[in-house]
Design a protein around this motif. Structure first.
Motif, PDB file in Angstrom:
ATOM      1  N   LYS A 193      85.481  16.038   8.485  1.00 36.89           N
ATOM      2  CA  LYS A 193      85.129  17.639   8.928  1.00 36.89           C
ATOM      3  C   LYS A 193      86.379  18.398   9.155  1.00 36.89           C
ATOM      4  N   PHE A 194      87.298  17.792   9.868  1.00 40.02           N
ATOM      5  CA  PHE A 194      88.570  18.155  10.227  1.00 40.02           C
ATOM      6  C   PHE A 194      89.366  18.688   9.050  1.00 40.02           C
ATOM      7  N   LEU A 195      89.351  17.901   7.959  1.00 37.65           N
ATOM      8  CA  LEU A 195      89.946  18.128   6.532  1.00 37.65           C
ATOM      9  C   LEU A 195      89.435  19.447   5.995  1.00 37.65           C
ATOM     10  N   ARG A 196      87.981  19.448   5.958  1.00 36.07           N
ATOM     11  CA  ARG A 196      87.075  20.405   5.323  1.00 36.07           C
ATOM     12  C   ARG A 196      87.552  21.761   5.900  1.00 36.07           C
ATOM     13  N   LYS A 197      87.706  21.763   7.218  1.00 36.11           N
ATOM     14  CA  LYS A 197      87.972  23.089   7.976  1.00 36.11           C
ATOM     15  C   LYS A 197      89.211  23.402   7.540  1.00 36.11           C
ATOM     16  N   HIS A 198      90.277  22.705   7.017  1.00 31.73           N
ATOM     17  CA  HIS A 198      91.637  23.351   6.627  1.00 31.73           C
ATOM     18  C   HIS A 198      91.798  23.591   5.354  1.00 31.73           C
ATOM     19  N   THR A 199      91.016  23.349   4.225  1.00 29.59           N
ATOM     20  CA  THR A 199      91.198  23.734   2.969  1.00 29.59           C
ATOM     21  C   THR A 199      89.850  24.175   2.146  1.00 29.59           C
ATOM     22  N   ASP A 200      90.157  24.961   1.386  1.00 30.40           N
ATOM     23  CA  ASP A 200      88.916  25.505   0.383  1.00 30.40           C
ATOM     24  C   ASP A 200      88.939  24.499  -0.850  1.00 30.40           C
ATOM     25  N   LYS A 201      89.764  23.620  -1.001  1.00 30.37           N
ATOM     26  CA  LYS A 201      89.940  22.853  -2.315  1.00 30.37           C
ATOM     27  C   LYS A 201      88.711  21.782  -2.369  1.00 30.37           C
TER      28      LYS A 201
END
Length: 341
Positions: free
Chosen positions: A117-125
């Motif tokens: 979730k943390f990673l998803r929050k920081h990228t649109d890739k």
């Protein structure tokens, strides 16, 4: 717009020196408690930044929040005693002291979902997330409870499925299962290994991948490779079964390996993550070397199904070397992309 030849890493990236000792597997954390949690998230963001800066198309967490690609997942499960250790032979190659399965294995809570979730929050890739595969998990444990490799693998497959479904819900686009054991235990792969993997992906709508490599660039693995002769045909054993399976993507090792490229023909129809970066050397590939590997692969896989990648994880390398290799992967893919347009 869907990108042609989307690049990604096979898994881990080096950790910053302030988080763990560099260039080492199973390196202990240098912090604890809340400070460790924050440091892991900082490292994850740096790892993401390195991938974006290099032009990687499908990004990952670089496995910054885990010590090891298998054991960190197992640590979060019930039924495995990490104090009670036995020495077992890992992948028929080297001896290691491993934890013991003492009772029924269960997953009480999510393992990597918050990180995802943390990673998803920081990228649109698009995001790819790696999990250990059932057969590789059982190969890193001593089983005093089920006393059956197959039975334990099926239990792990169910647990992995619970985790995978929650990772998908957290916004992960590709879930990859790491199965280096598929290159060793051929009878088991065909008897129940691929079936257990299919159990792990049950109900998933996101893309799924299996990563089958020849291991990190550690001595035990490089020594083993020297015994394999001039042609590495291990993939021949698992590929026909995988070709018929529900797995979307098969990830394999090609750069500086003795894997005959025509073996890819055996998984015709699948997407193929072609390892075009050697993780067992500090020499940074040139863009042209990467492009040459991808061109060879294109003889056996359609361009819209080719995903340029690294051979394996890069945790044991220095950050400088890993960054150079990521840039080479990106540049090599760009050369071939231009040729295809």
């Amino acid at each position: 717009m869907k990108i042609l030849l989307p690049t990604s890493t096979a898994g881990s990236l080096p950790k910053p020196t302030w988080l763990a000792e560099p260039e080492k597997l199973w390196s202990p954390w240098k912090l604890e408690g809340d400070a460790l949690l924050e440091a892991k998230q900082d490292a994850l963001l740096i790892s993401l930044q390195d991938q974006l800066h290099a032009g990687i198309d499908i990004v990952s967490d670089g496995e910054q929040t885990r010590q090891h690609f298998v054991t960190t997942f197992i640590e979060h499960l019930n039924g495995v005693d990490f104090e009670k250790r036995e020495t077992v032979r890992i992948r028929n190659r080297y001896d290691a002291s491993v934890p013991t399965v003492v009772s029924a294995v269960e997953r009480q809570k999510p393992v990597f979902v918050e990180d995802a979730k943390f990673l998803r929050k920081h990228t649109d890739k698009p995001i790819k997330w790696a999990l250990p595969g059932p057969m590789t998990m059982i190969d890193t444990l001593y089983d005093a409870h089920y006393k059956s490799r197959e039975k334990l693998a099926w239990e792990f497959a169910k647990i992995l499925n619970q985790e995978a479904l929650e990772l998908e819900a957290a916004g992960v686009d590709i879930i990859q299962f790491d199965e280096p054991a598929f290159n060793v235990f051929f009878d088991e792969v065909n008897d129940w290994g691929v079936a257990a993997l299919e159990r792990a992906i049950e109900g998933l709508k996101c893309e799924t991948a299996v990563h089958i490599c020849y291991g990190y660039g550690i001595k035990a693995n490089t020594d083993w490779k020297k015994t394999l002769g001039s042609e590495w045909r291990q993939y021949e054993e698992a590929f026909p079964k995988l070709q018929k399976s529900n797995i979307d993507i098969v990830s394999l090792e090609c750069q500086n390996s003795h894997v005959p490229m025509d073996l890819i023909e055996l998984i015709r129809g699948k997407k193929v993550m072609v390892g075009a970066i050697d993780v067992a050397t500090n020499a940074i590939e040139t863009a042209d070397e990467v492009a040459a590997t991808l061109r060879k692969a294109l003889q056996f896989v359609d361009a819209d199904k080719l995903y340029p990648s690294t051979n394996c994880g890069m945790a044991p390398l220095s950050r400088q070397v890993a960054r150079g290799k990521l840039k080479a992967l990106s540049a090599g893919a760009a050369i071939v992309r231009q040729e295809l347009i």
